[in-house]
Design an enzyme around this catalytic site. Structure first.
Site, PDB file in Angstrom:
ATOM      1  N   TYR A 147       0.816  -1.210   0.000  1.00  0.00           N
ATOM      2  CA  TYR A 147       0.000   0.000   0.000  1.00  0.00           C
ATOM      3  C   TYR A 147       0.855   1.268   0.000  1.00  0.00           C
ATOM      4  O   TYR A 147       0.383   2.344   0.344  1.00  0.00           O
ATOM      5  CB  TYR A 147      -0.953  -0.003   1.209  1.00  0.00           C
ATOM      6  N   LYS A 159       4.470 -15.425   1.861  1.00  0.00           N
ATOM      7  CA  LYS A 159       4.237 -16.010   0.537  1.00  0.00           C
ATOM      8  C   LYS A 159       5.583 -15.972  -0.172  1.00  0.00           C
ATOM      9  O   LYS A 159       5.716 -15.504  -1.297  1.00  0.00           O
ATOM     10  CB  LYS A 159       3.169 -15.193  -0.220  1.00  0.00           C
ATOM     11  N   ASP A 167      -1.977 -18.384   1.362  1.00  0.00           N
ATOM     12  CA  ASP A 167      -3.073 -19.174   0.796  1.00  0.00           C
ATOM     13  C   ASP A 167      -3.446 -20.320   1.749  1.00  0.00           C
ATOM     14  O   ASP A 167      -4.622 -20.551   2.045  1.00  0.00           O
ATOM     15  CB  ASP A 167      -2.748 -19.696  -0.620  1.00  0.00           C
ATOM     16  N   ASP A 204      -4.907  -6.981   5.646  1.00  0.00           N
ATOM     17  CA  ASP A 204      -6.195  -6.400   5.270  1.00  0.00           C
ATOM     18  C   ASP A 204      -7.192  -7.513   4.942  1.00  0.00           C
ATOM     19  O   ASP A 204      -8.314  -7.565   5.447  1.00  0.00           O
ATOM     20  CB  ASP A 204      -5.976  -5.486   4.046  1.00  0.00           C
ATOM     21  N   ASP A 255     -10.670  -9.018   7.264  1.00  0.00           N
ATOM     22  CA  ASP A 255     -12.060  -9.088   6.788  1.00  0.00           C
ATOM     23  C   ASP A 255     -12.567 -10.518   6.917  1.00  0.00           C
ATOM     24  O   ASP A 255     -13.704 -10.764   7.324  1.00  0.00           O
ATOM     25  CB  ASP A 255     -12.172  -8.630   5.322  1.00  0.00           C
TER      26      ASP A 255
END
Ligand code: NAI
Ligand code: MG
Length: 351
Positions: free
Chosen positions: A135, A183, A216, A240, A244
């Site tokens: 970001y 990752k 993942d 982020d 959620d």
């Protein structure tokens, strides 16, 4: 009398509807107990402001916003203004300029809530990096719309401090596992670096088990084994998404809070529900106010008002368990105002 100044940034959509309830709860606590006088200062900013003035907040917006003990934010973003404009020109500058590099997000199934998961022992915290990573806003569109490049920036300082915060957090809360979202199989620079720093910092905390999992696989692990999670540390993007998901595991995105923290206290920290402006239900008075009330719980703890923080949390839990604070998103029919009032009733009962 301790005076506490809180800047409000209600923002767009359901933001003002839920922030109003957060303010009410703070006022009521002060009335019930005395000793503290809250001073609220509501600041302009958001998509309506943008449509009138061509920018998301006044020129001196950040300076005005900085002048307080803490910030309570609703949500920012609304159809009519591209989301990348509203996010990049209001929310992200606050997080970056005020060095709110920790985004603290508790994920806990409260009594009275029904998780969509069969394994519903859910009580963990996600610590998300909040100032850089994917970001950072760097990149470019290539000529002739031929493509785009989005940069992810991971600094030594930024990576180290968020990971160290996560381990510190575990120690402070007597937890013994920190799980890192990575990752590094595909992201051969940023996440390889992240893993290296994670391994380094973990050696400072021999009493805490340091584990890592690819994002993942971790997404699946959230669903299958939420009971094994304690502290999860993640970069900006993964954090982020994971949070959620975490909130959805509690049955609704309307419940979860977050704290954007500047742990050193050089700048004010900012508290908000994790949901957005929910344009689909804005103006109908049915938004769940509990995410904001829980954010107020975090705000109070941050200000050192631990007793009030714990009481408000208990009031939320009691009202949920009694079924009086259930808005539509969590299977009830209470309006925003009714759900918040039910929490206040519980507060009064405890006084
Ligand atoms: P959203 O969180 O606003 O809504 C997603 C879904 O959850 C919608 O169906 C909505 O009705 C529901 N929902 C959200 N909060 C709720 C609540 N308190 N009670 C009951 N239902 C609730 O996410 P979406 O639709 O992706 O984004 C809408 C706008 O909000 C966009 O402009 C986005 O950029 C912005 N946004 C802002 C954030 C912030 O200010 N921190 C965070 C996320 C999105
Ligand atoms: Mg989000």
């Amino acid at each position: 009398m301790r005076k506490i100044r809180i800047n409000l940034l209600p923002g767009d959509g359901i933001g003002p509807e839920v922030v109003r309830e957060g303010v009410n709860a703070l006022r009521r606590l002060a009335e019930l107990d005395g000793g503290v006088a809250f001073e609220f200062n509501e600041l302009p900013g958001g998509c309506r402001y943008y449509l009138e003035h061509g920018r998301m907040m006044p020129d001196d917006g950040l300076r005005t916003l900085a002048d307080c003990d803490a910030i309570l934010l609703g949500a920012v973003g609304f159809p009519g203004v591209p989301d990348h404009v509203s996010l990049r020109e209001l929310l992200l500058p606050i997080r970056v300029e005020f060095d709110q590099y920790v985004n603290l997000r508790p994920v806990r199934l409260l009594p009275g809530l029904t998780s969509p998961l069969r394994n519903d022992r859910i009580d963990f915290t996600v610590i998300r990096e909040n100032s850089e990573g994917e970001y950072c806003g760097e990149g470019r569109f290539e000529p002739d719309d031929a493509g785009a490049v989005q940069l992810a920036r991971f600094t030594r300082r930024g990576t180290e401090r968020i990971i160290r915060y996560a381990f510190d957090y575990a120690v402070r809360h007597r937890l013994n596992r920190v799980l890192s979202a990575t990752k590094s199989n595909a992201l051969n620079y940023s996440m390889v670096f992240w893993d290296r720093v994670f391994a380094e910092v973990s050696t400072e905390f021999p009493g805490v088990a340091a584990e890592k999992m690819h994002i993942d696989a971790l997404a699946g692990y959230f669903i299958m084994h939420p009971d094994r999670l304690q502290v999860v540390v993640a970069d900006n993007l993964f954090g982020d998404i994971l949070t959620d998901l975490g909130s959805a595991m509690l049955g609704s995105i309307g419940i979860s809070p977050s704290g954007n923290l500047n742990p050193e206290g050089r700048f004010p920290s900012m508290f908000e529900p994790i949901h957005g402006s929910a344009p689909d239900i804005a103006g109908r008075g049915i938004a769940n106010p509990l995410g904001t009330l829980w954010a107020v719980v975090m705000l109070l703890a941050h200000l050192g008002l631990d007793d009030w923080s714990e009481r408000l949390m208990r009031a939320i839990e009691h009202a949920l368990a009694a079924g009086t604070a259930r808005t539509r998103d969590i299977g009830g029919s209470a309006t925003t105002a009714q759900a918040a009032a039910a929490v206040i009733t519980e507060l009064e009962r405890m006084a």
